[in-house]
Design a protein around this motif. Structure first.
Motif: not given
Length: 145
Positions: A105-112
């Motif tokens: 759904t999005d890439f971020d610090f927790n989902k790189p």
């Protein structure tokens, strides 16, 4: 194939906007939209020779990966980070994990993205494309020509 304006409205239908201006995605709120989003992602990457779909392990990410993998007719796996180690469950083998699509759904610090690319390359597999929700286009793809 779903057009960009359609994708944007589909993603908007699963977007929850809070009073403080923040937003998040709730893929349990509109199953028809999720199926259409997954089908549109699959249509866009179909010619890339994807042999597996992976996501980070969260409920919404797993749902998205499941729908895309089903539309492509390939296996799905989830990545999890625990005690500094990344694991994939179920494991991908050389036959079903040669060319991998990462969805989120999005890439971020927790989902790189990068740690999964490194993990796959170390196994002789390739992260060939990514797909994630994005405004205003609906879905952002990387790795595709």
């Amino acid at each position: 194939m779903t057009t960009s304006p359609d994708l944007a409205s589909l993603v908007a239908s699963v977007t929850v906007r809070e009073a403080d201006g923040s937003s998040w995605y709730d893929l349990s709120s509109h199953p028809v939209s999720v199926d259409a989003i997954g089908g549109a992602i699959a249509d866009r990457v179909r010619d890339a020779g994807i042999t597996a779909v992976i996501s980070w392990w969260t409920p919404d990410e797993a749902v998205l990966a499941h729908v895309v993998a089903s539309a492509l007719g390939v296996p799905r796996s989830s990545a999890e980070l625990e005690l500094g180690l990344i694991t994939l469950s179920p494991e991908l083998n050389a036959n079903n994990g040669r060319r991998v699509l990462l969805v989120a759904t999005d890439f971020d610090f927790n989902k790189p993205q990068e740690p999964l690319r490194v993990l796959l390359e170390g196994r002789g597999q390739a992260l060939v494309a990514t797909a994630s929700f994005s405004e205003p286009e609906g879905i952002r793809f990387t790795g595709l020509d």
